[in-house]
Scaffold this motif. Structure first.
Motif, PDB file in Angstrom:
ATOM      1  N   ILE E  12      49.768  40.699  59.669  1.00  0.00           N
ATOM      2  CA  ILE E  12      48.386  40.947  59.270  1.00  0.00           C
ATOM      3  C   ILE E  12      48.326  41.800  58.020  1.00  0.00           C
ATOM      4  O   ILE E  12      47.562  41.509  57.094  1.00  0.00           O
ATOM      5  N   LEU E  16      46.689  40.820  54.533  1.00  0.00           N
ATOM      6  CA  LEU E  16      45.666  41.629  53.867  1.00  0.00           C
ATOM      7  C   LEU E  16      46.119  42.034  52.469  1.00  0.00           C
ATOM      8  O   LEU E  16      45.298  42.096  51.542  1.00  0.00           O
ATOM      9  N   PHE E  19      45.525  39.174  50.322  1.00  0.00           N
ATOM     10  CA  PHE E  19      44.082  39.100  50.069  1.00  0.00           C
ATOM     11  C   PHE E  19      43.677  40.114  49.005  1.00  0.00           C
ATOM     12  O   PHE E  19      42.980  39.779  48.037  1.00  0.00           O
ATOM     13  N   ILE E  23      42.021  39.294  45.371  1.00  0.00           N
ATOM     14  CA  ILE E  23      40.664  39.597  44.903  1.00  0.00           C
ATOM     15  C   ILE E  23      40.638  40.668  43.826  1.00  0.00           C
ATOM     16  O   ILE E  23      39.669  40.779  43.091  1.00  0.00           O
ATOM     17  N   PHE E  25      42.803  40.626  41.475  1.00  0.00           N
ATOM     18  CA  PHE E  25      43.535  40.046  40.345  1.00  0.00           C
ATOM     19  C   PHE E  25      42.908  40.372  38.985  1.00  0.00           C
ATOM     20  O   PHE E  25      43.595  40.835  38.086  1.00  0.00           O
ATOM     21  N   PRO E  26      41.596  40.168  38.825  1.00  0.00           N
ATOM     22  CA  PRO E  26      41.018  40.435  37.505  1.00  0.00           C
ATOM     23  C   PRO E  26      41.180  41.894  37.079  1.00  0.00           C
ATOM     24  O   PRO E  26      41.295  42.181  35.899  1.00  0.00           O
ATOM     25  N   PHE E  27      41.211  42.784  38.064  1.00  0.00           N
ATOM     26  CA  PHE E  27      41.316  44.201  37.710  1.00  0.00           C
ATOM     27  C   PHE E  27      42.711  44.555  37.232  1.00  0.00           C
ATOM     28  O   PHE E  27      42.884  45.157  36.177  1.00  0.00           O
ATOM     29  N   PHE E  29      45.107  42.449  36.412  1.00  0.00           N
ATOM     30  CA  PHE E  29      45.595  41.581  35.329  1.00  0.00           C
ATOM     31  C   PHE E  29      45.237  42.182  33.972  1.00  0.00           C
ATOM     32  O   PHE E  29      45.978  42.079  33.014  1.00  0.00           O
ATOM     33  N   ASN E  30      44.079  42.799  33.903  1.00  0.00           N
ATOM     34  CA  ASN E  30      43.615  43.329  32.627  1.00  0.00           C
ATOM     35  C   ASN E  30      43.870  44.827  32.479  1.00  0.00           C
ATOM     36  O   ASN E  30      43.352  45.452  31.574  1.00  0.00           O
ATOM     37  N   LYS E  33      44.404  46.926  29.265  1.00  0.00           N
ATOM     38  CA  LYS E  33      44.152  46.096  28.087  1.00  0.00           C
ATOM     39  C   LYS E  33      42.725  46.331  27.637  1.00  0.00           C
ATOM     40  O   LYS E  33      41.806  46.327  28.444  1.00  0.00           O
ATOM     41  N   ALA E  35      40.059  44.438  25.861  1.00  0.00           N
ATOM     42  CA  ALA E  35      39.844  43.065  25.424  1.00  0.00           C
ATOM     43  C   ALA E  35      38.424  42.900  24.939  1.00  0.00           C
ATOM     44  O   ALA E  35      37.581  42.329  25.614  1.00  0.00           O
TER      45      ALA E  35
END
Lengths: 541, 346, 266, 385, 134
Positions: E12, E16, E19, E23, E25-27, E29-30, E33, E35
């Motif tokens: 579990i 998690l 998960f 979610i 990822f955008p934080f 990943f950047n 940077k 941009a």
């Protein structure tokens, strides 16, 4: 058969799948005669020390509940949410896609929308939402929540005892939500305030005391088997006398008591005895029957997990006492669901026994190495595969057979091909029912999970309709006259169902067919089968 | 008129008006552009984790898989390894097919009465088709939106966009110009699937009967998201560079309210925020729950391997001794062996 | 912000109405709100200088050509102007050509007999799209990517062509070429004023529609030193009609009823 | 029912895996074509349609031939075909699917395929071909599925299916007629410019399709427990007999008209195909083989003794199928383009990637056919069990 | 949450974590940077022209739509002139009008297109740089 039952045609015509205009929450339960089982006998409840033993009648307004019944239900539900992830998850994730709706035999047979599995679960879920979820507390009925009331409770009782826990809906659910799990919990909760039915409570009490549902005491049990010994001797000329409670036997055999006491299960029982005799003569097979653990079935399963455990414990206890190597189990449905999914967890580990090996073929039953309990169909299939049985399938030539997969072995275990293999080796005329009604898609007999009483015959006939309709199909098409099964409840429930919907079809156990076909060492020339009917080819003489 | 779906429809319309008026008249850019989205993501993340952890705190006392095929038994009997898994890797496969291809739903069939009172069970794959179309395209749409949240945009997202816009839909009428920007199939299929799922909930009596307002709400809400998105892309045209500057600001924690982005964008964003915040408290949690369903995520091997129940407690049982004590006399009389002989002649 | 987007959308209606009817620009009611200070009309129109006709046609005076060398500049003028690729390898298979030279017996297979005068037999003839009055290619095209304009030009919309090549099968003159590969590497010098094509579309002579639009005659006509006349076939006063009146002309495969708009004086 | 296609023995899975592998290779080649353009094929400015369109044309015929089972069964109540009508319908489904894939593979800009619908052009025969092919696909899927499902449940077919079945009869004729009109309405292509083309297409279709079906029936009998039946196969054989004779007859009619009239634009194509033109004649041996096979097939089929012998029938059916395939799948399209309208002779030979893509599409069709036939056989076995 | 024990903890928590990683990822990943939106470079000619066919805001959001309409009108109707709301006349041509001013495609068109991950296929046919050879 109850007299007030409609004629089959009328009954069929009366089924209406039209959905009412009024919402289901606004439709109060209507407890109707013929659709429910009588309330439990207080003596039985008392014997088991279950709560709130008293005499009550579902048709009366007052169900004589304890004062704090709401609190008990609430606490009971809370406790079960903490104990069963299945319950918690199943309460939360249903999206009401409706895939399960027309999969339920009770919905098909009654047309009552609350028999759609999703709604059956919603009965409990609505209360759960109200008491345990944020959305339910805030949004109320918009989110599908409602308060627990006496009417809701009555609805629970009525519909949780209109579910045979067959799991057919679970096969189709995209999240695997198993309404049987929900019904089981629902019934447990009802038991906490003494809402049981007698057809379950009394067998449970009997089983607890005497070891079997019918409350047959040890000597009477032996008497019955002795009676079969005589019958078999009359038919075959071979004495198949078994041993009882024999310490040091290799194997303990446990079968549902229905096989010992009720036709046509008794013929299956004769089949077991003949088979064991054959194996003993040929291969020195040493098997014993127990009077203490003389019941395979477990109506405790339909009461609560705890009661199930209490009854089931006898099997291991007896095996340990007798010192057997492993246990062989007879033909039974929910007995095998309990064995497959609960027994080892509840009452194991069974480390006092050996990993089961067929003493005749040397086959290791790998799939039973922990529970140490082998199904008779697995056992016989293995024997036939190794050519250890002399069989004359022509003796079953008067039978045109189809096979009913019992729900529990099918969907709670996955035993589909073993009985088919055995049956196809002991008879020459075998026909399958339509594909969507067999194997994992099989339809319940309509009387499982403790519902095979006499007073709810209308419910049983309605619930068994999809199964009967499939039998009728092969009956008309291939002249099928025999419905084979591997379940004692089936053997009790299917004959009236067949009599009602498909007259002319008899119900038979797998091992009875084996008994018919088995060529016993030293047997005389048989001219009847185990039921005393002339063998095919001998009728004319 | 069915109050159940009217309620949800009105709710979504109110949400729309909230955002629209909030931007158009009150100019609440910071609220709808920054605070609500942040709060929604936070509620979503924490809420989902909370719910899963909550589930996880209840044990799985028994091994109760639904077996949809032949068990593993004798070696010569063909085992249905996916439908009745006996090992963990088969369970993984079963779960994969379940989660990705909705295998159980694929079995769906419709029951029918026929002439001669013969029952039939017929092809009913539309629910499956609708569900697959909806979930897959929703997934694709979400992944595609990562172009607004990544800089540089990863190649795999660009590939997905290429694939999604492979088929060109280009036409121009007096009222409509479609073609540039290129049309993404996923968005259209998503909307079509939503409409199908909605219509079925409205007009199939059984399904309507079991539905709550809470079942219509997400459909209308996601439809609102899809429509506002499609409107911006194909009809209104918005300054997507400005929007990306804004979304990039959000994910780098330097949010700046963009110039020249219409209220429809805030409506879109608000709808998404509502969906995210609503998610953990609703049936939408099926997305997480499907992984925890014990009838699917366990092997059917409890006869071969012991499963332990952490709360297994001792129960009162009727022991053999008690039993023999009660029936000893009769047993002896019937010639059944007993543990203890009668001590005092009965 | 919002208004601007909405107005943009609604403008299309106006745009199209103008395009189709040629009427006065249509007011955009929505655009008007709150933007009273701004002019909301716009217009799409033809160039004033554009040459127009009811049916463009061409008369090629083959008497004015001596050899292939005389045709070379015409072909070059057309092909370089229109970014027609020179595909040398597999010349025949993947060749793209809008206007080309061929022998009499090929350009006029139905007229060529066993015995032809010396000059005709050896003279190279120009072949190009005939911009038929009754074009089989337009009939065949399943997407209206090939269409006949009001002025009789059979035109290709390269944006819409799906590359099914039904038009190539339909054309009895072999006037159409298909871009079996990306043409760009095979264009020596690109003319930025005219698009190249992409792989997978059909192309052919367009009677220099882009030049007519700005008041110029087709490139080949311009380069022909008067050997090719170009004008409106429906205008009895036009140069081409004058030529047809005063000369014996032939057309390619007249028997097929396609009514080619390219005439040859022999 | 679809789930029955997911359950099979090892042989079935191996077969399907092999097909998927072939599809994979074909698809890889298609991606190459998508990237580089149709230049990787053998097609040219002069022969602008090649192997793909030829296969499409041939398969339209195979698809249309389902009507040869539907007419006797549903219109003339010839009960025996009830057993195998579904095989014909599903063969049509697989064939039409292949047709559509071949058309897609032939497009220079497949991403714009929707333009056919977005910019409908009722004047174009290709537009109508799209309509009839998709319609026929839809009809056969629905009819086949509903009929088989009813058979499985052993109930009457739903009432609304009957009109669709009757509709499918003219529709089947229409798909091949419209496909013929693609060619025979083109001025300047003398080879196709003949009214006999559509009848000729139908005749060869009604020979090729049922002969393939006979072969498939015999295969099914061999590898499954379902026997399509001897009577059925013999009835099909008679259909093949008449159809192949008609096909050859129509062809000879055309030969007469062309050579007796002596018009070069019509004659040159035949010369190219059968004796070669200006030293080009890559198809000459093929065309004579085709003629020979058809002649041999007629001999074997006309004679009742040989027709009734199933092992000879197999040979005859292979002859018919291969013969008509060469005729339509190789000669018909190339033959119309060579010589070109300017009387240049530029020959066409398909390239390897082109053939691999075509094989990939055939494999996809076989995949579909295997899935559908697997379902049929399972249901038939189930029902008769 | 009555008790605090988590059952099947390993699986579990792993789920998690997956998960959470997905979610957020955008934080991440950047992370780190900056941009910012690309700055467009205008050519001298464009600067001098001051205004485009439409207002800047409209061009930003809807230039593709305008181009689409232009191509339809030019190719299919033969109309080639566009008179904008200010009465100024433009030739409807990507190459001759748009690229005449914005001759720096790489710094003008591509920057935003790359930023927003938009890949128009205009350039498959319309030439931005005649000298460039593939």
């Amino acid at each position: 058969m109850a007299d007030d039952l409609l004629k089959p045609d009328e009954q069929l015509g009366a089924i209406d799948h039209k959905i009412p205009k009024k919402g289901w929450m606004d439709t109060p339960v209507n407890i109707r005669k013929g659709m429910y089982c009588y309330a439990s006998n207080p003596k039985s409840v008392e014997y088991l020390s279950l709560p709130n033993a008293r005499k009550w009648n579902p048709l009366e307004e007052d169900w004589k509940l304890p004062e704090n019944w709401k609190e008990i239900i609430y606490e009971g539900l809370r406790e079960r949410l903490d104990r069963f992830r299945s319950l918690k998850v199943f309460m939360d994730i249903c999206v009401r896609c409706g895939a399960c709706a027309d999969k339920c035999h009770f919905f098909i047979g009654t047309g009552d929308p609350k028999n759609m599995p999703v709604l059956r679960a919603e009965l409990l879920r609505s209360v759960y939402r109200n008491d345990f979820t944020l959305a339910g507390k805030i949004l109320g009925s918009v989110a599908g929540a409602r308060e627990m009331t006496l009417d809701v409770l009555k609805e629970w009782w009525y519909y949780f005892y209109q579910c045979t826990e067959c799991r057919r809906c679970s096969v189709f659910c995209p999240y695997g939500i198993d309404t049987a799990e929900i019904t089981i919990i629902g019934r447990e909760l009802l038991n906490l305030i003494g809402l049981n039915i007698d057809w379950i409570a009394t067998p449970v009490a009997n089983c607890y005391r005497t070891g079997n549902h019918l409350g047959i005491q040890p000597h009477a049990f032996k008497d019955m088997l002795d009676f079969f010994v005589e019958d078999v001797e009359d038919i075959t000329g071979v004495n198949v006398e078994p041993t009882y409670n024999k310490k040091g036997a290799d194997i303990l055999f446990i079968t549902p008591s229905g096989d010992v006491f009720a036709d046509p299960g008794t013929y299956t029982c004769m089949g077991y005895m003949m088979l064991f005799k054959y194996l003993k003569e040929r291969y020195g097979f040493d098997v014993t029957w127990s009077t203490y653990a003389s019941e395979g079935g477990n109506f405790g399963f339909f009461t609560s997990h705890e009661t199930m455990k209490r009854l089931n414990s006898k099997m291991y206890a007896e095996a340990k006492r007798l010192g057997v190597k492993w246990i062989l189990g007879g033909e039974c449905g929910h007995m095998w669901r309990v064995i497959n999914q609960y027994m080892d967890t509840m009452n194991g580990p069974a480390d006092f026994m050996e990993e089961p090996v067929s003493p005749i073929t040397g086959t290791k039953f790998e799939n039973a190495k922990s529970t140490k309990m082998v199904h008779i169909a697995e056992f016989i299939a293995d024997l036939i595969k190794h050519d250890k049985l002399e069989l004359d399938p022509r003796r079953n030539d008067n039978l045109k057979v189809t096979f009913h997969d019992s729900c529990n072995p099918a969907r709670g275990m996955g035993m589909l091909d073993e009985p088919r293999y055995v049956i196809q080796n002991v008879c020459n005329h075998f026909y399958e029912m339509p594909a969507n009604t067999i194997r994992e898609n099989t339809f319940c007999c309509g009387s499982g999970a403790g519902l095979n009483a006499g007073e709810n015959m209308e419910l049983r006939m309605a619930g068994g309709l999809p199964r009967a309709n499939a039998v009728k199909h092969v009956h008309e098409k291939h002249g099928v006259n025999t419905l084979a099964c591997v379940c004692a409840v089936d053997r009790a429930a299917l004959p009236p169902l067949m009599e009602y919907w498909v007259p002319g079809v008899e119900v038979i156990g797998m091992t009875e067919m084996v008994g018919n076909a088995l060529i016993m060492p030293g047997e005389k020339e048989r001219d009847t089968d185990l039921r005393g009917e002339p063998l095919p080819g001998t009728e004319e003489e | 008129m069915n109050s159940k779906y009217m309620f949800s429809l009105v709710a979504v319309i109110i949400l729309f008006l909230l955002a629209y008026i909030g931007i158009e008249t009150a100019g609440l850019y910071t609220l709808f552009g920054i605070w609500i989205p942040y709060a929604a993501v936070f509620i979503f993340a924490v809420g989902v984790v909370y719910r899963v952890v909550d589930w996880a705190q209840s044990p799985v006392p028994f091994r109760i898989p639904t077996t949809c095929g032949q068990q593993k038994s004798l070696p010569w009997i063909r085992h249905a390894s996916i439908d009745n898994p006996a090992e963990n890797n088969n369970v993984v496969l079963r779960m994969f097919l379940e989660v990705v291809f909705f295998r159980s739903l694929f079995r769906n069939m419709r029951f029918d009465f026929n002439k001669g009172n013969k029952f039939s069970y017929e092809w009913e794959k539309w629910l499956w088709v609708g569900a697959i179309a909806f979930h897959w395209t929703l997934f694709v749409v979400v992944v595609r939106h990562l172009r607004f949240f990544t800089e540089p945009v990863p190649l795999c997202i660009q590939w997905l966009e290429t694939l999604d816009s492979f088929l060109r839909v280009e036409f121009m009428t007096d009222f409509l110009q479609i073609g540039l920007p290129g049309v993404f199939m996923s968005g259209l299929v998503l909307l079509a699937a939503l409409i199908y799922l909605l219509l079925r909930r409205m007009f199939i009596p059984q399904v309507n009967y079991i539905s709550f307002s809470a079942d219509f709400f997400p459909l209308f809400l996601i439809m609102g998201i899809a429509l506002s998105g499609l409107f911006m892309r194909y009809l209104a045209k918005v300054d997507i560079v400005a929007i990306k500057a804004f979304t990039m600001g959000l994910v780098t924690f330097h949010p700046v309210i963009p110039e020249g982005v219409g209220s429809v964008f805030y409506v879109h964003l608000f709808f998404v925020s509502i969906l995210l915040a609503y998610f953990p408290f609703s049936k939408l949690m099926h997305a997480g729950g499907v992984f925890l369903s014990p009838t699917r995520n366990m092997a059917n091997n409890s006869r071969a391997e012991r499963h332990v129940n952490p709360w297994n407690y001792p129960v009162k049982v009727h022991t053999y001794e008690e039993y023999e004590d009660e029936f000893r006399e009769k047993m002896i009389e019937a010639g059944l062996p007993v543990e203890k002989e009668l001590t005092n002649g009965g | 912000m919002m208004q601007s987007s909405r107005r943009n959308f609604l403008k299309i209606a106006g745009l199209s109405a103008v395009g189709i009817s040629g009427a006065k620009p249509v007011l955009d009611a929505f655009a008007a709100e709150g933007h009273g200070d701004e002019r909301t009309e716009f217009e799409i129109r033809k160039n004033e200088k554009a040459l127009t006709a009811q049916q463009w046609g061409m008369v090629i005076d083959t008497r004015k050509f001596e050899s292939a060398a005389d045709l070379e500049p015409l072909i070059e003028a057309c092909h370089s102007l229109h970014n027609v690729p020179h595909i040398d390898e597999n010349k025949v298979r993947h060749e793209v050509k809008w206007i080309w030279e061929d022998e009499y017996k090929h350009v006029f297979p139905t007229l060529a007999g066993k015995f032809v005068d010396e000059r005709t037999e050896h003279l190279p003839f120009l072949a190009l799209c005939n911009h038929c009055e009754n074009p089989p290619c337009v009939r065949a095209c399943p997407t209206k990517a090939t269409f006949k304009r009001e002025d009789g030009i059979v035109l290709m919309d390269f944006h819409r062509c799906i590359g099914c090549r039904f038009c190539m099968a339909a054309c009895p003159y072999g006037s159409r070429s298909f871009n079996f590969k990306d043409p760009r590497p095979f264009i020596k010098e690109r003319n930025p004023e005219f698009p190249t094509r992409m792989k997978g579309v059909v192309e052919k002579c367009n009677f220099c529609a882009e030049r007519l639009a700005v008041g110029k005659k087709p490139a080949c006509v311009e380069a022909s030193n008067g050997a090719i006349a170009f004008g409106d076939m429906n205008d009895p006063e036009s140069e081409v009609r004058e030529l047809l009146k005063s000369n014996y002309t032939i057309r390619r495969k007249k028997g097929l009823g396609t009514e080619p708009a390219v005439y040859y004086i022999v | 029912m679809l789930e029955t296609a997911l359950k099979g023995n090892k042989g079935y899975y191996r077969w399907m895996a092999a097909i998927v592998a072939v599809i994979g290779v074909g698809f890889a080649c298609y991606l190459w074509q998508l990237k580089d353009g149709l230049g990787i094929t053998g097609m040219s400015r002069d022969v602008s349609w090649g192997f793909y369109i030829a296969q499409f044309t041939f398969l339209v015929g195979v698809a249309a031939s389902a009507v040869m089972l539907v007419i006797p069964y549903y219109l003339h109540n010839y009960k025996a075909f009830g057993k195998i009508a579904i095989l014909g319908e599903f063969l049509a489904v697989a064939s039409v699917s292949m047709c559509l894939m071949f058309i897609l593979a032939d497009l220079g800009q497949p991403m714009r395929a929707l333009n056919m619908i977005l910019h409908p052009t009722p004047g174009s025969v290709l537009f109508w071909d799209m309509i009839v092919l998709n319609g026929y696909l839809f009809l056969n899927i629905v009819i086949g599925w509903k009929v088989l499902e009813a058979e499985r449940n052993e109930v009457m077919v739903a009432g609304w299916v009957k009109p669709l079945i009757y509709l499918s009869v003219p529709w089947a004729v229409s798909i091949h007629t419209v496909t013929a009109f693609l060619y025979c309405g083109l001025p300047g292509r003398g080879f196709w410019l003949t009214a006999i083309l559509a009848p000729r297409f139908l005749a060869s279709a009604f020979a090729a399709g049922p002969s393939l079906l006979i072969l498939l029936c015999l295969l099914i009998r061999k590898i499954t427990n379902f026997d399509p039946g001897r009577e059925q196969i013999q009835s099909l054989a008679k259909i093949v007999t008449y159809a192949i004779i008609m096909n050859v007859f129509f062809f000879l009619c055309e030969v007469f008209v062309v050579f007796y009239s002596g018009i070069p634009e019509h004659m040159d194509h035949f010369k190219y195909l059968f004796v070669g033109l200006h030293g080009h004649g890559v198809l000459v041996p093929w065309m004579w083989t085709s003629m020979g096979l058809m002649a041999l097939a007629i001999l074997l089929l006309v004679n009742p003794a040989t027709r009734k012998d199933e092992s000879v029938l197999v040979v005859a059916c292979i002859c018919v199928f291969v013969g008509t395939w060469i005729d339509k799948g190789l000669g018909m399209i190339s033959g119309g383009f060579v010589p070109n309208p300017l009387h240049h002779v530029n020959e066409y030979v398909p390239t390897t990637p082109e053939i691999v893509i075509a094989i990939g599409i055939y494999a996809t069709g076989i995949f579909i056919l295997s899935v559908l036939f697997k379902i049929v056989v399972t249901v038939k076995e189930e029902v008769s069990a | 949450m009555a008790n605090n024990k988590m059952y099947d903890k390993g699986k579990i928590v792993a789920g998690l974590v997956i998960f959470a990683v997905m979610i957020t990822f955008p934080f991440w990943f950047n992370l780190g940077k900056a941009a910012p939106a690309p700055e467009l470079k205008l050519t001298e000619k464009a600067k001098a022209a001051k205004e485009c066919v439409l207002e800047k805001a409209e061009m930003k959001a809807g230039h593709m739509q305008l181009l689409d309409i232009w191509r339809e009108k030019v190719v299919r109707e033969g109309s080639r002139e566009y008179v904008n709301t200010k009465g100024k006349t433009y030739q409807m041509s990507l190459s001759k009008t748009c690229l005449d001013c914005h001759s720096n495609k790489a710094e003008f068109c591509d920057r935003c297109h790359d930023y927003a991950s938009v890949n128009p296929y205009c350039w498959d046919c319309h030439i931005d740089n005649p000298k460039e050879k593939k």
